[in-house]
Design a protein around this motif. Structure first.
Motif, PDB file in Angstrom:
ATOM      1  N   ASP A   1       0.815  -1.218   0.000  1.00 25.93           N
ATOM      2  CA  ASP A   1       0.000   0.000   0.000  1.00 25.93           C
ATOM      3  C   ASP A   1       0.852   1.273   0.000  1.00 25.93           C
ATOM      4  O   ASP A   1       0.328   2.381   0.079  1.00 25.93           O
ATOM      5  CB  ASP A   1      -0.975   0.005   1.174  1.00 25.93           C
ATOM      6  CG  ASP A   1      -0.295  -0.042   2.536  1.00 25.93           C
ATOM      7  OD1 ASP A   1       0.950   0.109   2.618  1.00 25.93           O
ATOM      8  OD2 ASP A   1      -1.012  -0.253   3.539  1.00 25.93           O
ATOM      9  N   GLY A   2       2.190   1.118  -0.096  1.00 27.78           N
ATOM     10  CA  GLY A   2       3.082   2.269  -0.181  1.00 27.78           C
ATOM     11  C   GLY A   2       3.622   2.754   1.145  1.00 27.78           C
ATOM     12  O   GLY A   2       4.502   3.607   1.173  1.00 27.78           O
ATOM     13  N   TYR A   3       3.110   2.223   2.256  1.00 22.97           N
ATOM     14  CA  TYR A   3       3.610   2.623   3.568  1.00 22.97           C
ATOM     15  C   TYR A   3       4.843   1.804   3.929  1.00 22.97           C
ATOM     16  O   TYR A   3       4.893   0.611   3.659  1.00 22.97           O
ATOM     17  CB  TYR A   3       2.547   2.420   4.652  1.00 22.97           C
ATOM     18  CG  TYR A   3       1.474   3.467   4.630  1.00 22.97           C
ATOM     19  CD1 TYR A   3       1.663   4.695   5.253  1.00 22.97           C
ATOM     20  CD2 TYR A   3       0.266   3.232   3.979  1.00 22.97           C
ATOM     21  CE1 TYR A   3       0.677   5.663   5.228  1.00 22.97           C
ATOM     22  CE2 TYR A   3      -0.723   4.199   3.949  1.00 22.97           C
ATOM     23  CZ  TYR A   3      -0.509   5.409   4.580  1.00 22.97           C
ATOM     24  OH  TYR A   3      -1.482   6.369   4.551  1.00 22.97           O
ATOM     25  N   PRO A   4       5.816   2.433   4.582  1.00 16.88           N
ATOM     26  CA  PRO A   4       6.957   1.659   5.056  1.00 16.88           C
ATOM     27  C   PRO A   4       6.546   0.813   6.254  1.00 16.88           C
ATOM     28  O   PRO A   4       5.621   1.162   6.986  1.00 16.88           O
ATOM     29  CB  PRO A   4       7.979   2.724   5.457  1.00 16.88           C
ATOM     30  CG  PRO A   4       7.185   3.970   5.671  1.00 16.88           C
ATOM     31  CD  PRO A   4       5.947   3.860   4.837  1.00 16.88           C
ATOM     32  N   GLN A   5       7.223  -0.301   6.421  1.00 19.83           N
ATOM     33  CA  GLN A   5       7.003  -1.173   7.573  1.00 19.83           C
ATOM     34  C   GLN A   5       8.350  -1.382   8.247  1.00 19.83           C
ATOM     35  O   GLN A   5       9.321  -1.750   7.588  1.00 19.83           O
ATOM     36  CB  GLN A   5       6.450  -2.525   7.128  1.00 19.83           C
ATOM     37  CG  GLN A   5       6.313  -3.508   8.281  1.00 19.83           C
ATOM     38  CD  GLN A   5       5.698  -4.816   7.835  1.00 19.83           C
ATOM     39  OE1 GLN A   5       4.873  -4.847   6.931  1.00 19.83           O
ATOM     40  NE2 GLN A   5       6.097  -5.900   8.476  1.00 19.83           N
ATOM     41  N   ALA A   6       8.432  -1.142   9.540  1.00 26.90           N
ATOM     42  CA  ALA A   6       9.668  -1.347  10.291  1.00 26.90           C
ATOM     43  C   ALA A   6       9.488  -2.520  11.238  1.00 26.90           C
ATOM     44  O   ALA A   6       8.461  -2.641  11.900  1.00 26.90           O
ATOM     45  CB  ALA A   6      10.022  -0.087  11.072  1.00 26.90           C
TER      46      ALA A   6
ATOM     47  N   CYS B   1       9.918  -5.590  -3.445  1.00 26.70           N
ATOM     48  CA  CYS B   1      10.936  -4.539  -3.558  1.00 26.70           C
ATOM     49  C   CYS B   1      12.120  -4.911  -2.678  1.00 26.70           C
ATOM     50  O   CYS B   1      11.996  -4.894  -1.450  1.00 26.70           O
ATOM     51  CB  CYS B   1      10.364  -3.188  -3.132  1.00 26.70           C
ATOM     52  SG  CYS B   1      11.559  -1.837  -3.265  1.00 26.70           S
ATOM     53  N   GLU B   2      13.246  -5.217  -3.287  1.00 27.54           N
ATOM     54  CA  GLU B   2      14.404  -5.670  -2.511  1.00 27.54           C
ATOM     55  C   GLU B   2      15.197  -4.523  -1.884  1.00 27.54           C
ATOM     56  O   GLU B   2      16.137  -4.762  -1.133  1.00 27.54           O
ATOM     57  CB  GLU B   2      15.312  -6.548  -3.366  1.00 27.54           C
ATOM     58  CG  GLU B   2      15.951  -5.844  -4.524  1.00 27.54           C
ATOM     59  CD  GLU B   2      16.787  -6.777  -5.386  1.00 27.54           C
ATOM     60  OE1 GLU B   2      17.579  -6.252  -6.181  1.00 27.54           O
ATOM     61  OE2 GLU B   2      16.653  -7.997  -5.275  1.00 27.54           O
ATOM     62  N   LYS B   3      14.818  -3.284  -2.158  1.00 26.32           N
ATOM     63  CA  LYS B   3      15.483  -2.144  -1.529  1.00 26.32           C
ATOM     64  C   LYS B   3      14.951  -1.990  -0.105  1.00 26.32           C
ATOM     65  O   LYS B   3      13.743  -1.892   0.100  1.00 26.32           O
ATOM     66  CB  LYS B   3      15.226  -0.857  -2.317  1.00 26.32           C
ATOM     67  CG  LYS B   3      15.880  -0.837  -3.672  1.00 26.32           C
ATOM     68  CD  LYS B   3      15.570   0.464  -4.379  1.00 26.32           C
ATOM     69  CE  LYS B   3      16.237   0.519  -5.735  1.00 26.32           C
ATOM     70  NZ  LYS B   3      15.945   1.798  -6.415  1.00 26.32           N
ATOM     71  N   VAL B   4      15.866  -1.962   0.867  1.00 26.17           N
ATOM     72  CA  VAL B   4      15.494  -1.838   2.268  1.00 26.17           C
ATOM     73  C   VAL B   4      16.393  -0.813   2.942  1.00 26.17           C
ATOM     74  O   VAL B   4      17.437  -0.444   2.409  1.00 26.17           O
ATOM     75  CB  VAL B   4      15.596  -3.196   3.014  1.00 26.17           C
ATOM     76  CG1 VAL B   4      14.669  -4.238   2.398  1.00 26.17           C
ATOM     77  CG2 VAL B   4      17.024  -3.717   3.043  1.00 26.17           C
ATOM     78  N   SER B   5      15.963  -0.366   4.111  1.00 23.76           N
ATOM     79  CA  SER B   5      16.786   0.475   4.977  1.00 23.76           C
ATOM     80  C   SER B   5      16.810  -0.156   6.347  1.00 23.76           C
ATOM     81  O   SER B   5      15.875  -0.868   6.729  1.00 23.76           O
ATOM     82  CB  SER B   5      16.213   1.891   5.082  1.00 23.76           C
ATOM     83  OG  SER B   5      16.369   2.583   3.868  1.00 23.76           O
ATOM     84  N   MET B   6      17.872   0.116   7.089  1.00 21.39           N
ATOM     85  CA  MET B   6      17.967  -0.428   8.440  1.00 21.39           C
ATOM     86  C   MET B   6      18.795   0.499   9.312  1.00 21.39           C
ATOM     87  O   MET B   6      19.566   1.316   8.803  1.00 21.39           O
ATOM     88  CB  MET B   6      18.573  -1.818   8.411  1.00 21.39           C
ATOM     89  CG  MET B   6      20.024  -1.837   7.992  1.00 21.39           C
ATOM     90  SD  MET B   6      20.608  -3.470   7.626  1.00 21.39           S
ATOM     91  CE  MET B   6      20.480  -3.420   5.854  1.00 21.39           C
ATOM     92  N   THR B   7      18.599   0.360  10.608  1.00 25.03           N
ATOM     93  CA  THR B   7      19.408   1.095  11.578  1.00 25.03           C
ATOM     94  C   THR B   7      19.904   0.129  12.640  1.00 25.03           C
ATOM     95  O   THR B   7      19.238  -0.854  12.971  1.00 25.03           O
ATOM     96  CB  THR B   7      18.616   2.224  12.267  1.00 25.03           C
ATOM     97  OG1 THR B   7      17.514   1.648  12.973  1.00 25.03           O
ATOM     98  CG2 THR B   7      18.116   3.256  11.269  1.00 25.03           C
ATOM     99  N   ILE B   8      21.091   0.432  13.160  1.00 24.95           N
ATOM    100  CA  ILE B   8      21.679  -0.292  14.296  1.00 24.95           C
ATOM    101  C   ILE B   8      22.290   0.767  15.199  1.00 24.95           C
ATOM    102  O   ILE B   8      22.975   1.670  14.711  1.00 24.95           O
ATOM    103  CB  ILE B   8      22.775  -1.278  13.851  1.00 24.95           C
ATOM    104  CG1 ILE B   8      22.222  -2.321  12.882  1.00 24.95           C
ATOM    105  CG2 ILE B   8      23.415  -1.956  15.071  1.00 24.95           C
ATOM    106  CD1 ILE B   8      23.285  -3.213  12.243  1.00 24.95           C
TER     107      ILE B   8
END
Length: 167
Positions: free
Chosen positions: A27-32, A61-68
């Motif tokens: 639906d276009g929303y990011p999911q964390a 969509c294989e593009k992801v973001s992450m934080t540590i």
């Protein structure tokens, strides 16, 4: 990337316990999602249910973001990173899938103590290959960050292509 940047990135990756992974929903929303992970150098791995929403999102969509983030008690100790990466769902019987499981069990040796292993096929492993890293290091001043692009020589077998998102 220079040796000092690489050392700090690896220190953050190896000292962190969880990462926050952002994927893109249909639906276009990011999911964390907060996930446990293991690494082999700058490459990260995690396992999850094959039917999870994050797997459905990665398939689209294989593009992801992450934080540590490293543990800290006061703001001037904040050290962490934000990464843009491509996510690769590993084939069940592949050597990479076995390597991912080995890395995760080495990092979390008591993982199977909590519950019996999942039935075959229920768990899938994912490899996260970084493209760019934003290193945050408040020990060098409030708000200090440094953008580090991951070059072809920084990861074994890294290509310069980034994944595309399907509609």
């Amino acid at each position: 990337m220079d040796a000092k940047q690489r050392q700090l990135i690896l220190e953050i990756i190896e000292s962190g316990r969880d990462l926050s992974l952002a994927t893109l929903r249909e639906d276009g929303y990011p999911q964390a999602n907060v996930i446990g992970y293991a690494n082999d150098g700058l490459t990260l791995f995690f396992g999850t249910a094959r039917t999870s929403q994050k797997i459905k999102n990665i398939q689209r969509c294989e593009k992801v973001s992450m934080t540590i983030t490293m543990a800290y008690n006061v703001w001037n100790q904040i050290r962490g990173l934000s990464m843009a990466a491509t996510a690769h769902i590993l084939a069940d019987d592949s050597p990479e899938s076995a390597h991912a499981m080995d890395r995760l069990l080495a990092r979390f040796p008591t993982a199977w103590d909590m519950s019996p292993p999942a039935e075959p096929g229920q768990v899938v492993f994912v490899k996260l290959v970084p493209v760019v890293v934003n290193v945050i290091d408040y020990t060098r001043g409030f708000g200090h960050s440094e953008l580090v692009e991951i070059g072809a020589g920084d990861l074994p077998g890294k290509t310069t292509e980034s994944g595309a998102c399907g509609n």
